[in-house]
Design an enzyme around this catalytic site. Structure first.
Site, PDB file in Angstrom:
ATOM      1  N   ASP A  21      -7.113  -3.777  17.688  1.00 56.20           N
ATOM      2  CA  ASP A  21      -7.706  -2.029  18.048  1.00 56.20           C
ATOM      3  C   ASP A  21      -8.165  -1.805  16.994  1.00 56.20           C
ATOM      4  OD1 ASP A  21      -7.646  -0.214  19.839  1.00 56.20           O
ATOM      5  OD2 ASP A  21      -5.577  -0.214  19.523  1.00 56.20           O
ATOM      6  N   HIS A  22      -8.620  -1.170  16.919  1.00 53.22           N
ATOM      7  CA  HIS A  22      -9.051   0.203  15.866  1.00 53.22           C
ATOM      8  C   HIS A  22      -8.856   0.002  14.171  1.00 53.22           C
ATOM      9  CE1 HIS A  22      -9.277   3.909  17.711  1.00 53.22           C
ATOM     10  NE2 HIS A  22      -7.684   3.909  19.087  1.00 53.22           N
TER      11      HIS A  22
ATOM     12  N   HIS B 140      -4.711  10.356  21.280  1.00 57.48           N
ATOM     13  CA  HIS B 140      -3.778   9.212  21.025  1.00 57.48           C
ATOM     14  C   HIS B 140      -2.381   9.941  20.592  1.00 57.48           C
ATOM     15  CE1 HIS B 140      -7.275   7.160  18.869  1.00 57.48           C
ATOM     16  NE2 HIS B 140      -6.651   5.933  20.282  1.00 57.48           N
ATOM     17  N   GLY B 141      -1.112   9.156  21.327  1.00 56.95           N
ATOM     18  CA  GLY B 141       0.016   9.869  20.741  1.00 56.95           C
ATOM     19  C   GLY B 141       0.522  10.573  21.647  1.00 56.95           C
TER      20      GLY B 141
ATOM     21  N   HIS C  88      -9.174   5.472  25.710  1.00 57.35           N
ATOM     22  CA  HIS C  88      -8.025   5.724  24.289  1.00 57.35           C
ATOM     23  C   HIS C  88      -6.952   6.898  24.787  1.00 57.35           C
ATOM     24  CE1 HIS C  88      -9.083   2.324  21.589  1.00 57.35           C
ATOM     25  NE2 HIS C  88     -10.213   2.443  21.838  1.00 57.35           N
TER      26      HIS C  88
ATOM     27  N   ASN D 299      -6.338   2.159  27.453  1.00 53.15           N
ATOM     28  CA  ASN D 299      -5.352   1.787  26.286  1.00 53.15           C
ATOM     29  C   ASN D 299      -3.916   2.427  26.376  1.00 53.15           C
ATOM     30  OD1 ASN D 299      -7.632   0.688  25.322  1.00 53.15           O
ATOM     31  ND2 ASN D 299      -7.890   1.153  23.283  1.00 53.15           N
TER      32      ASN D 299
ATOM     33  N   THR E 118       2.271   4.747  23.317  1.00 51.86           N
ATOM     34  CA  THR E 118       2.578   5.355  22.801  1.00 51.86           C
ATOM     35  C   THR E 118       4.214   5.339  24.425  1.00 51.86           C
ATOM     36  OG1 THR E 118       1.918   7.150  22.106  1.00 51.86           O
ATOM     37  CG2 THR E 118       3.505   7.852  22.646  1.00 51.86           C
TER      38      THR E 118
HETATM   39  P1  13P Z   1      -1.761   6.351  23.417  1.00 49.51           P
HETATM   40  O1  13P Z   1      -0.774   6.190  22.127  1.00 49.51           O
HETATM   41  O2  13P Z   1      -1.622   7.126  23.895  1.00 49.51           O
HETATM   42  O3  13P Z   1      -1.115   5.540  24.818  1.00 49.51           O
HETATM   43  O4  13P Z   1      -2.682   5.970  22.459  1.00 49.51           O
HETATM   44  C1  13P Z   1      -3.223   4.346  23.034  1.00 49.51           C
HETATM   45  C2  13P Z   1      -4.838   3.720  22.395  1.00 49.51           C
HETATM   46  O5  13P Z   1      -5.862   4.430  22.498  1.00 49.51           O
HETATM   47  C3  13P Z   1      -4.094   3.288  21.564  1.00 49.51           C
HETATM   48  O6  13P Z   1      -6.616   2.509  21.236  1.00 49.51           O
END
Ligand code: 13P
Length: 284
Positions: free
Chosen positions: A82-83, A180-181, A208, A230, A233
């Site tokens: 990922d990323h 994210h988060g 994401h 995805n 968190t």
């Molecule tokens: P979250 O932590 O918001 O679920 O995001 C996950 C994500 O996009 C991982 O690439």
């Protein structure tokens, strides 16, 4: 079965209008929670590992564990990087057995994003590895990638079409208002933008930052073309919470098997719930 790329699973999802969930894992127990949940639901699943997780657990360990899971459960399982902004590191993961990677050059300027992504695609496809890339900028924090709200940028559909054509990627991560988060306010997703991109772009689209997005909004996003969701968190929070509670109730505890088991169960419940939301149940 062995671990596979995300090609077939995402094309099947696109054809049949559901999404395959990608869960970020960090260790053996979180991987087990994901695989056990997916197996119970008969769902294809993507085990996502950020470069930080790969450095923490080891790419060879992660590949070996995922292979054991694929053999044991006999459902479609992909191990995904990922990323990843680092091309050399990404290549190492491919050599270690990863069949799915995300090159993230979304923070670079457009021409550089195209050049880097295209090179990665050419390399990865030689090994039958699928490549996801991001266009636009998803905000929030994931591992070492931290993007301030003011620096986020929603994906432009016309530019996205150009990007997909020039890079030959297998799936595209789009920025439509998630981050994210943990969210401070409920996110508002730009469905008009997503609908447009889904009409214009052939490759599967990826969402994401799905943690904290209301289930109705995720279902709608899937209906409008999202094929991979995805989640990171929302697995981490209950996992940590259960361990904290365990120690509150058992301050003298020291047996990892005792304090990790409830955490693993809590993560597995989230996996099952998200599979239902993605509609991937019984699609294995
Ligand atoms: P979250 O932590 O918001 O679920 O995001 C996950 C994500 O996009 C991982 O690439």
């Amino acid at each position: 079965m062995d671990i596979i790329s995300t090609r077939e699973m995402l094309l099947n999802a696109k054809k049949n209008q559901y999404a395959v969930p990608a869960f970020n894992i960090h260790n053996l127990e979180t991987m087990q929670a994901v695989l056990e949940g997916a197996w119970e639901m008969k769902s294809p699943v993507i085990i996502a590992t950020t470069p930080g997780t790969v450095k923490y657990a080891g790419m060879d360990y992660l590949a070996a564990m995922a292979k054991v899971g694929a053999k044991r459960y006999n459902i479609p399982i992909a191990l995904h990087l990922d990323h990843c902004p680092d091309v050399d590191f990404l290549k190492e993961c491919i050599y270690a057995g990863y069949k799915s990677v995300m090159i993230d050059a979304s923070l670079k300027d457009y021409e550089d994003n195209i050049r880097i992504t295209k090179d990665v695609v050419e390399f990865a496809h030689r090994y039958d590895v699928t490549v996801e890339a991001e266009l636009g900028v998803v905000g929030g924090a994931e591992d070492e990638r931290k993007v301030d709200e003011k620096d986020t940028m929603l994906t432009d559909p016309q530019v996205a079409l150009d990007f997909v054509k020039k890079t030959n990627i297998d799936s595209l991560a789009v920025a439509i208002g998630t981050a994210h988060g943990v969210y401070k306010l409920e996110p508002k997703l730009d469905f008009e933008r997503l609908i447009k991109m889904n009409e214009m772009i052939e490759v599967p689209l990826v969402l994401h930052g799905a943690s904290g997005v209301p289930s109705d909004a995720i279902k709608k996003a899937v209906e409008y073309g999202i094929c991979k969701v995805n989640i990171a968190t929302e697995l981490k929070l209950p996992f940590a919470e259960k361990i904290k509670n365990y120690f509150k109730e058992n301050p003298q505890a020291n047996d990892p098997r005792k304090y990790i088991t409830p955490a693993k169960e809590a993560a597995k419940e989230v996996v099952i719930e998200k599979i239902k939301i993605c509609g991937s149940e019984n699609r294995a």
